[in-house]
Design a protein around this motif. Structure first.
Motif, PDB file in Angstrom:
ATOM      1  N   LEU A  42       2.649 -13.205   4.576  1.00 22.40           N
ATOM      2  CA  LEU A  42       3.159 -11.963   5.165  1.00 22.40           C
ATOM      3  C   LEU A  42       3.933 -11.187   4.102  1.00 22.40           C
ATOM      4  N   ASN A  43       4.040  -9.880   4.324  1.00 22.98           N
ATOM      5  CA  ASN A  43       4.743  -9.021   3.369  1.00 22.98           C
ATOM      6  C   ASN A  43       6.087  -8.571   3.939  1.00 22.98           C
ATOM      7  N   GLU A  44       7.134  -8.774   3.151  1.00 23.44           N
ATOM      8  CA  GLU A  44       8.456  -8.327   3.619  1.00 23.44           C
ATOM      9  C   GLU A  44       8.595  -6.819   3.418  1.00 23.44           C
ATOM     10  N   VAL A  45       9.097  -6.138   4.435  1.00 22.42           N
ATOM     11  CA  VAL A  45       9.354  -4.694   4.296  1.00 22.42           C
ATOM     12  C   VAL A  45      10.809  -4.420   4.650  1.00 22.42           C
ATOM     13  N   SER A 104      13.044  -1.216   6.477  1.00 19.90           N
ATOM     14  CA  SER A 104      12.913   0.071   7.156  1.00 19.90           C
ATOM     15  C   SER A 104      14.305   0.549   7.561  1.00 19.90           C
ATOM     16  N   VAL A 127       5.857   1.951  10.314  1.00 20.85           N
ATOM     17  CA  VAL A 127       5.436   1.259   9.095  1.00 20.85           C
ATOM     18  C   VAL A 127       4.020   0.715   9.285  1.00 20.85           C
ATOM     19  N   ASN A 170       0.614   1.907   7.247  1.00 21.15           N
ATOM     20  CA  ASN A 170      -0.179   0.944   6.491  1.00 21.15           C
ATOM     21  C   ASN A 170      -1.613   0.865   6.981  1.00 21.15           C
ATOM     22  N   ASN A 195      -4.442   2.556   5.374  1.00 19.79           N
ATOM     23  CA  ASN A 195      -5.006   2.047   4.131  1.00 19.79           C
ATOM     24  C   ASN A 195      -5.640   0.674   4.247  1.00 19.79           C
ATOM     25  N   VAL A 196      -5.196  -0.110   5.228  1.00 20.90           N
ATOM     26  CA  VAL A 196      -5.749  -1.460   5.367  1.00 20.90           C
ATOM     27  C   VAL A 196      -6.178  -1.669   6.814  1.00 20.90           C
ATOM     28  N   LYS A 227      -6.078  -4.836   8.406  1.00 20.54           N
ATOM     29  CA  LYS A 227      -5.193  -5.780   9.086  1.00 20.54           C
ATOM     30  C   LYS A 227      -3.913  -5.928   8.286  1.00 20.54           C
ATOM     31  N   LEU A 228      -2.892  -6.408   8.997  1.00 22.49           N
ATOM     32  CA  LEU A 228      -1.571  -6.329   8.401  1.00 22.49           C
ATOM     33  C   LEU A 228      -0.683  -7.432   8.947  1.00 22.49           C
TER      34      LEU A 228
END
Lengths: 335, 777
Positions: free
Chosen positions: B509-512, B514, B555, B559, B562-563, B565-566
């Motif tokens: 997973l990617n940390e964001v 906000s 967010v 995203n 551009n993608v 799945k996330l």
């Protein structure tokens, strides 16, 4: 003749090395050791030799034959041990990796260093009381920093902290002196956003309170901290600064990380980069936190983690950090 | 602030010893940050004073004139377009090969006639902005003299960062800067030349209604002023210091502000009746000098003339009292106002002026009268016949006196770890205008009032003065021994990091990060009427978030452009019931058809997180936090019988907000509770030395039969040899559903016998059949 035998042996061994299939090895074996092989011919012609030569060549040929036989059987054994699977073993590898936020990575790195130096990591609330953000820090009611246009005031009478310095007071009130704490955290300013400004960014606060703490100690701690952070010998210098919660207050510069102090475009040829504000904790702040300024002195500093992350990763637009855009954040894989 | 070194030199004895190009590094280290040093005058060359000796119109051009200009040695043909050319005018001629403002001037043909140079306008010379005509010098100016020798064109202009002067009201004028330069270079500061006033005339009518807001008001009336033209050298200084020259009276007030830091005002004396300082009436309007009508508030301090508003105190004057071309008498104001009041007025009116910027810093009221005497002195140089017709009228309700601070010697030693001699201390403080009495264990220090209004009030302030002049760079570092002092709070930070690392590595997973507030467009698009804590003075994006997952939807939306799945997460603050709460939110998004995968992935993440990092088994129970989550699919996360968070599925409106057919699952965990929840201790369990028996049963059910219901049936089935049972597979077709359950039987005491196993089988089949289900054999 002797040389010929040696050459023959070497040639056979070389050829064998290049082979990987059983059939090829068997063919090769037949070629070098079979009935029609050169070696066999040599053996056949042995009886025609003189006695002296026979004594030398006989054992040599037998030895050579033995060695080659061993080499071939060894190779065959090796090939037979290989289990053969039938698939395309050349496909590329794609690894899906997650990422941590650059701020998390840099904060972790810096707090680890500070922990090694004896600091405790503490934290405080983002929605803060005016008292902790201003009053207790000796920031008077009519100070410009308290203006609406700089501070996010809230409908419940509180505010969003404008710096991590409220942690100084909270820590002093909670733990008393002596004290060595650092406090990473998110802070808020009511600012217009551009490539260098965001309303929301990160700082780390540091504070040391003890008997006999001096400016000399501050310089030592800051130089050590920065040298460890940037993994090189960094020089620091203090300049006069002004913050209501420290006296004297300093602006701290560090020797330019790009040119090392010689002068370059990054440091505008001065050799120095403005790094952070710091100073000796103001007696009023100590008093407000229940610490006797006649008995204890201390220093405090606060610097922007966001800026360090931008410097470290060469991020040119601050807005990337709060964008949540995984295309840019994905690059920060776990270290 | 721009500082002219030419000016500084006038205040410093033996100033020629000082290298004004290089001292500014020291100034930065000792006083305040210097942002830049600019050398002026390098771009002017071969410019001389010269007189027009002949002037005729160009035969074909309306605008152009053909001049003959003399520098005393030679006459030059000059073609010139300025309207003010005439025979006898003395101006500045740049000769062939010379340079102005960096431009080379060469002899060339202009409109058919040769021009052997150029007569220059002020802006062309780089010493002002005027371009109305060519520069006119006084008629007694000698000709053929190098312009740079005659006027202070060559200068070094230093820009000092205003922010670094915030707490130094004394440094908002050249004289204060000169004092610091003297202190750091060991020079003597010269006194200012003042006009001593006899005060044997009548006082002016001046009244202060709010002495807490107007500390002092000085007035002086001067008549018979014939000359209102500012000398060129002062014009050049004003221009270099960033101000525009207007006329002598106005320029002198600006000059004094640049010299002493004291804002002043010159009213046309013909309109002044009586001056009062008082607060405005709420919502009154007043037109300032810049022609803008301003709405006043009851907190705005005003200068009034009789009953009429005359100026906004400390900010800007009005049109009524403006200096006019025929003004020949002036009323000078030199006052001191409360810093906070002026700052608020300026902010409220959106009008920050040079004057208000200085008043905001808490000026020294004892400067007011000095400034008037200084201005009178300078004015008299240009108007020798002027008459002072009033007393220097001084309304000063509570005079500020010098402050006394005691600094203990051992405190100085503690702060600096340096031993200072008494002589060192006395010398450095006296160089800044402090007076020092050396006692046995302390110094008794008299602080001059120009330092006492704001920044010097206690011993630590005095230490700063001593140490900055000593030089911070001369302080040696001393290692600080810090023992490890781990406090309990350390762990919160560690746990945040551990969870982030786990999610990033184990689940990619990617940390964001906000913002703390909701995006208004999100709430609007999803028709959510949320209430809570809001940011004051903002209409958009002003509601603080109370649900981290919801606040992350923008967010996700961005995203998904551009993608496909996330998987993102954030640990951040939310505000619930007026309290700060720490939350962990994980958001998974994929195509609509992948909902089931996504849903189970979310549950897996939760189970795995607690199992791996806390050794705790979690349970799920139907439940949701807000109406915008799906009733059937949302679950509470139960840890040790307490709810610690949710696995949420977004409802239609939130999905439509994304603008794509997507499935989204959100995990929201109360991170404060997560931190508080103790990890289970791991205890070693003996492994049975007797073998286990594994039995798989495939149970046939109807299509809509859920595992949950199966579990309700299986749970009551008891057998002492069952060590564990779990679902190992499911199969579904158009009509039926099959669940494969694995039972593991065993004993700590013995190897199970066939009859015991058979008995289990029999009982189990019986139990399942009793509940109306079939087991496939």
């Amino acid at each position: 003749m002797k040389e010929k035998v040696f050459d023959l042996k070497n040639k056979a061994l070389e050829e064998l090395k290049t082979l990987s299939k059983e059939a090829d090895v068997l063919n090769c074996k037949a070629k070098y050791l079979g009935k029609k092989s050169e070696l066999n011919e040599f053996l056949g012609s042995l009886k025609e030799l003189a006695v002296d030569e026979k004594k030398i060549m006989g054992p040599l040929l037998n030895q050579t034959k033995k060695e080659l036989e061993e080499a071939f059987s060894h190779k065959l054994e090796e090939i037979n041990n290989q289990i053969s699977y039938d698939f395309d073993e050349t496909l590329p590898i794609y690894v899906e990796t997650g990422s941590m936020h650059p701020i998390t990575l840099v904060t972790k790195e810096m707090t680890d260093i500070m922990k090694k130096m004896g600091f405790t990591v503490v934290s405080g609330p983002e929605m803060e009381e005016e008292y902790y953000n201003f009053e207790a820090l000796n920031i008077p009611k009519d100070h410009p920093a308290r203006d609406m246009q700089d501070t996010y005031y809230l409908s419940n009478g509180k505010l969003l902290r404008t710096h991590t310095s409220p942690n100084q007071v909270r820590a002093m009130q909670k733990y008393g002196a002596p004290l060595k704490v650092c406090a990473p955290g998110r802070v808020f300013r009511n600012e217009d956003m551009d490539a260098n400004h965001d309303t929301t960014f990160f700082q780390i606060e540091g504070m040391v309170i003890d008997k006999g703490i001096s400016i000399s100690n501050l310089i030592y701690v800051m130089r050590s901290l920065l040298s460890e952070t940037f993994k090189k010998d960094v020089k620091v210098r203090l300049r006069p600064g002004f913050f209501p919660f420290t006296e004297p207050s300093f602006e701290l510069d560090c020797s330019c990380l790009i040119c090392g102090g010689k002068g370059c475009p990054t440091c505008k040829n001065s050799g120095w980069l403005e790094f952070c504000g710091c100073g000796m904790v103001h007696p009023n702040v100590l008093r407000e936190s229940g610490i006797d300024p006649e008995e204890y002195t201390g220093f405090a500093f606060g610097f922007g983690v966001t800026r360090i992350a931008m410097m470290k990763y060469k991020i040119s637009d601050i807005r990337v950090l709060n964008s949540g855009d995984v295309r840019s954040l994905q690059e920060f894989e776990i270290e | 602030m721009l500082i002219s070194c030419n000016r500084l030199k006038k205040y410093i004895k033996n100033a020629s010893d000082i290298d004004f190009l290089t001292i500014w590094d020291d100034f930065t280290l000792r006083v305040a940050e210097v942002e830049g040093v600019t050398v002026k005058g390098n771009d002017m060359d071969n410019v001389v004073t010269a007189k027009i000796v002949a002037c005729e119109k160009h035969p074909e051009s309306e605008k152009l004139s053909l001049l003959k200009v003399s520098d005393g040695e030679k006459e030059y043909n000059i073609v010139c377009g300025a309207p003010n050319v005439r025979v006898g005018l003395i101006g500045a001629l740049v000769r062939d090969g010379g340079m102005v403002s960096g431009f080379k001037i060469k002899t060339r043909k202009l409109a058919g006639y040769p021009s052997e140079g150029m007569m220059c306008a002020v802006d062309e010379l780089g010493i002002g902005t005027d371009h109305e005509g060519i520069l006119e010098l006084p008629s007694d100016t000698p000709i053929g003299v190098d312009f740079k020798k005659m006027y202070p064109v060559e200068d070094i202009i230093v820009e000092i960062d205003n922010k670094s002067l915030t707490n130094r009201p004394d440094l908002w004028g050249h004289y204060g800067i000169a004092r610091e330069v003297c202190a750091i270079t060991n020079h003597e500061l010269l006194p200012l030349e003042l006009l001593e006033l006899s005060n044997d005339k009548k006082d002016l009518e001046i009244k202060i209604h709010n002495p807490e807001l107007c500390k002092r008001y000085c007035g002086l009336k001067i008549e018979n002023l014939q000359n209102n033209k500012t000398p060129l050298d002062m014009q050049i200084f004003l221009y270099y210091a960033g101000m525009r020259s207007i006329n002598l009276f106005v320029d002198l007030t600006n000059y004094l502000m640049l010299e002493l830091g004291q804002p002043m005002h010159a009213f046309d004396a013909r309109v002044v009746k009586s001056i009062e300082v008082k607060l405005a009436k709420e919502k009154d309007t007043y037109t300032t000098l810049d022609g803008v009508e301003r709405v006043l508030s009851k907190d705005t301090l005003m200068i009034t003339n009789g009953d009429e508003y005359f100026g906004i105190a400390g900010v800007m004057g009005g049109l009524d009292s403006e200096i006019l071309p025929d003004t020949n008498s002036i009323f000078l104001e030199s006052a001191c106002f409360d810093a906070g009041s002026i700052r608020k007025s300026a902010v409220r009116l959106g009008l920050r002026t040079e004057a208000s910027a200085r008043y905001e810093k808490s000026l020294d009221p004892n400067m007011c009268d000095v400034a008037i005497k200084r201005l009178a002195y300078l004015l008299k140089q240009e108007n020798p016949d002027m008459e002072i017709v009033s007393n220097l009228t001084d309304v000063y309700p509570n005079p500020l006196t010098e402050k006394i601070v005691v600094l203990k010697k051992d405190k100085l030693q503690t702060y600096t770890a340096i031993h200072f001699s008494d002589d060192q201390v006395v010398a450095s403080l006296e160089s800044l205008g402090f007076k020092v009495k050396v006692l046995e264990d302390a110094y008794k220090i008299i602080v001059p009032t120009y330092r006492a209004t704001k920044d010097v009030s206690m011993d630590a302030d005095i230490i700063e003065e001593i140490v900055r002049l000593y030089g911070y760079e001369n302080i040696k570092e001393i290692p600080l021994k810090l023992e490890l002092t781990g406090k309990e709070e350390d762990t919160i930070w560690n746990k945040e990091y551990d969870v982030k690392k786990y999610l990033a590595t184990r689940y990619s997973l990617n940390e964001v990060h906000s913002y703390l507030w909701y995006d208004s467009s999100l709430l609007k698009a999803c028709h959510l009427e949320k209430t809570g804590v809001t940011l004051l003075g903002k209409n958009e994006n002003n509601l603080l978030r109370d649900d981290l997952s919801l606040s992350l939807l923008p967010v996700v939306k961005n995203n998904l452009k551009n993608v496909d799945k996330l998987g993102i997460f954030e640990i951040g603050t939310v505000i619930v019931d007026n309290e700060n709460k720490r939350r962990l939110s994980i958001l998974l998004a994929d195509d609509e058809s992948k909902m089931m995968n996504l849903y189970y992935q979310a549950k897996e993440i939760v189970v795995s997180l607690f199992k791996s990092l806390k050794h705790i088994q979690v349970d799920f129970k139907k439940g949701k936090m807000f109406s915008y989550y799906n009733e059937n699919l949302s679950n509470e996360i139960i840890v040790n019988k307490k709810a610690i968070g949710y696995v949420h599925v977004f409802n239609g409106e939130c999905v439509r907000y994304i603008g794509k057919k997507k499935a989204m699952v959100a995990i929201e965990i109360d991170f404060d509770k997560y931190v508080d929840e103790d990890a289970n201790e791991i205890l070693y369990e003996n492994i049975s030395k007797y073998p286990n028996v594994t039995l798989d049963y495939t149970i046939l059910t109807s299509k809509d039969f859920k595992y949950d219901e199966l579990l309700k049936i299986l749970k009551p089935f008891n057998n002492k040899y069952v060590k564990e049972y779990r679902l190992v597979g499911t199969y579904e077709d158009k009509e039926v559903k099959k669940y494969t359950m694995r039972y593991i039987l065993g004993s700590e005491e013995k190897t199970l016998e066939t009859k015991e196993i058979d008995k289990f089988k029999e009982k189990f089949m019986e139990h399942v059949a009793k509940n109306g289900l079939d087991i496939l054999s």
